[in-house]
Design a protein around this motif. Structure first.
Motif, PDB file in Angstrom:
ATOM      1  N   ASN A  59      -9.511  -9.037  -9.385  1.00  0.00           N
ATOM      2  CA  ASN A  59      -8.506  -9.668  -9.077  1.00  0.00           C
ATOM      3  C   ASN A  59      -8.409 -10.846  -8.432  1.00  0.00           C
ATOM      4  O   ASN A  59      -7.636 -11.917  -8.597  1.00  0.00           O
ATOM      5  CB  ASN A  59      -7.268  -9.001  -8.438  1.00  0.00           C
ATOM      6  CG  ASN A  59      -6.732  -7.650  -9.466  1.00  0.00           C
ATOM      7  OD1 ASN A  59      -6.926  -7.756 -10.867  1.00  0.00           O
ATOM      8  ND2 ASN A  59      -6.296  -6.569  -8.774  1.00  0.00           N
ATOM      9  N   TRP A  60      -9.257 -10.989  -7.302  1.00  0.00           N
ATOM     10  CA  TRP A  60      -9.473 -12.108  -6.591  1.00  0.00           C
ATOM     11  C   TRP A  60     -10.388 -13.207  -7.289  1.00  0.00           C
ATOM     12  O   TRP A  60      -9.859 -14.316  -7.314  1.00  0.00           O
ATOM     13  CB  TRP A  60     -10.670 -11.856  -5.232  1.00  0.00           C
ATOM     14  CG  TRP A  60     -11.119 -12.894  -4.741  1.00  0.00           C
ATOM     15  CD1 TRP A  60     -10.478 -13.656  -3.591  1.00  0.00           C
ATOM     16  CD2 TRP A  60     -12.302 -13.482  -5.074  1.00  0.00           C
ATOM     17  NE1 TRP A  60     -11.493 -14.564  -3.233  1.00  0.00           N
ATOM     18  CE2 TRP A  60     -12.473 -14.664  -3.998  1.00  0.00           C
ATOM     19  CE3 TRP A  60     -13.321 -13.170  -5.984  1.00  0.00           C
ATOM     20  CZ2 TRP A  60     -13.676 -15.443  -4.124  1.00  0.00           C
ATOM     21  CZ3 TRP A  60     -14.493 -14.148  -5.753  1.00  0.00           C
ATOM     22  CH2 TRP A  60     -14.643 -15.133  -4.979  1.00  0.00           C
ATOM     23  N   HIS A  80     -10.004 -13.668 -10.541  1.00  0.00           N
ATOM     24  CA  HIS A  80      -9.074 -14.191 -11.492  1.00  0.00           C
ATOM     25  C   HIS A  80      -8.183 -14.859 -10.955  1.00  0.00           C
ATOM     26  O   HIS A  80      -7.365 -15.793 -11.645  1.00  0.00           O
ATOM     27  CB  HIS A  80      -8.434 -13.210 -12.352  1.00  0.00           C
ATOM     28  CG  HIS A  80      -9.206 -12.353 -13.299  1.00  0.00           C
ATOM     29  ND1 HIS A  80      -9.893 -13.413 -14.499  1.00  0.00           N
ATOM     30  CD2 HIS A  80      -9.775 -11.496 -13.518  1.00  0.00           C
ATOM     31  CE1 HIS A  80     -10.539 -12.426 -15.267  1.00  0.00           C
ATOM     32  NE2 HIS A  80     -10.655 -11.339 -14.551  1.00  0.00           N
ATOM     33  N   ASN A  81      -7.884 -14.977  -9.656  1.00  0.00           N
ATOM     34  CA  ASN A  81      -6.854 -15.737  -8.789  1.00  0.00           C
ATOM     35  C   ASN A  81      -7.621 -16.938  -8.045  1.00  0.00           C
ATOM     36  O   ASN A  81      -6.948 -17.771  -7.627  1.00  0.00           O
ATOM     37  CB  ASN A  81      -6.063 -14.921  -7.863  1.00  0.00           C
ATOM     38  CG  ASN A  81      -5.107 -13.931  -8.707  1.00  0.00           C
ATOM     39  OD1 ASN A  81      -4.359 -14.525  -9.297  1.00  0.00           O
ATOM     40  ND2 ASN A  81      -5.533 -12.736  -8.866  1.00  0.00           N
TER      41      ASN A  81
END
Length: 314
Positions: free
Chosen positions: A59-60, A62-63
């Protein structure tokens, strides 16, 4: 290690196959091991317990702001893609190039990417040939990829500057890729090399897995698999040697390996370490299985790498 069901895989005892059957079985084994798959296989059961932490890192990934880098952009058969993550500190000259594992891609190295990002590095995450967004039908187990990593290093120098400081890092097949890259003519901006659980040679790794996973004799199947690979990829599996490449290495090298690795047995890191000239260090992580060393204690893992960097970066 759980052995594959040979009947379900389409194989039976070698003596029952005959020459034609052994040849056909070798082709099936080759496709199973070498042909690309356009998905990331499920991780081994011993690392399922880290799934929540892993997806937090994804998630990190992708952000975080990223850029898309490409090698051989006009050559569709040799096009190689990568994700570049700029360091939080603008204009940082420190970059790590990270090599992913077998049937993975750059995203699957999100945990290592964040570790180096938190240490102040730009991060370059290539998708190896026949993986992720890169072209290729067959996995080359780091042998052709090593030349791409030389090109990636030169790309960093070209884009970030002649005063770049580059670390090369990889895990599993990526670790072996970094070991093999170490023997090439790299730009002087490459300062350090780090390999986690890389194999010593492709022949030895294939022979080991044929025995442990399929209970098949390497003396029968490896020569046939090698012949198929030579026809399709143009090189012998005997070319794919970390040991031979490491003998030419001129940079400080850190070897990491799990004590209980049953996919790349620990004796392989001993062979690689012995082949590598000084300066070099080795860290065998207690109770760690294959590619588990980071997950057992991420802070200890980062501390070990930071200590290595601090010791040799000057």
């Amino acid at each position: 290690m759980k052995r594959k069901n040979l009947i379900g895989f389409g194989l039976v005892a070698p003596l029952a196959l005959g020459i034609t059957g052994i040849t056909a079985a070798s082709a099936r084994l080759y496709d199973y091991a070498f042909r690309r798959v356009d998905y990331v296989p499920e991780t081994s059961a011993d690392k399922q317990k880290y799934a929540d932490e892993y997806y937090n890192y994804v998630n990190w990934f992708h952000n975080i702001p990223t850029h898309h880098w490409t090698l051989h952009a006009d050559d569709l058969e040799n096009r190689v893609e990568a994700t570049f993550i700029p360091a939080a500190k603008l204009d940082s000259k420190k970059t790590v190039i990270i090599a992913h594992g077998y049937k993975g891609n750059g995203e699957t190295m999100s945990n290592y990417a964040k570790m180096f990002y938190d240490m102040g590095y730009n991060v370059l995450l290539p998708d190896d040939r026949a993986h992720g967004r890169s072209s290729g039908d067959y996995i080359n187990f780091g042998w052709i990829d090593r030349l791409d990593f030389v090109d990636w290093a030169n790309s960093v120098v070209s884009r970030i500057g002649a005063d770049s400081q580059i670390i090369m890092f990889g895990v599993s097949m990526g670790g072996a890729t970094i070991q093999m890259t170490s023997g090439e003519n790299l730009p002087p901006q490459v300062k350090l090399m780090i390999s986690d659980c890389g194999y010593s040679s492709l022949r030895d790794e294939l022979s080991y897995l044929l025995k442990e996973q399929f209970n098949l004799p390497s003396k029968i199947f490896v020569p046939l698999i090698n012949a198929i690979n030579h026809h399709r990829m143009g090189f012998s599996i005997d070319d794919v040697s970390s040991i031979r490449q490491l003998r030419k290495n001129t940079r400080p090298f850190l070897f990491i390996h799990g004590e209980k690795d049953i996919y790349v047995p620990t004796y392989m890191v001993d062979e690689s370490f012995e082949a590598c000239p000084d300066p070099k260090e080795i860290w065998i992580v207690p109770n760690a299985s294959h590619a588990e060393s980071f997950w057992i204690n991420p802070q200890a893992y980062q501390t070990k790498i930071q200590q290595f960097i601090d010791k040799y970066s000057k």
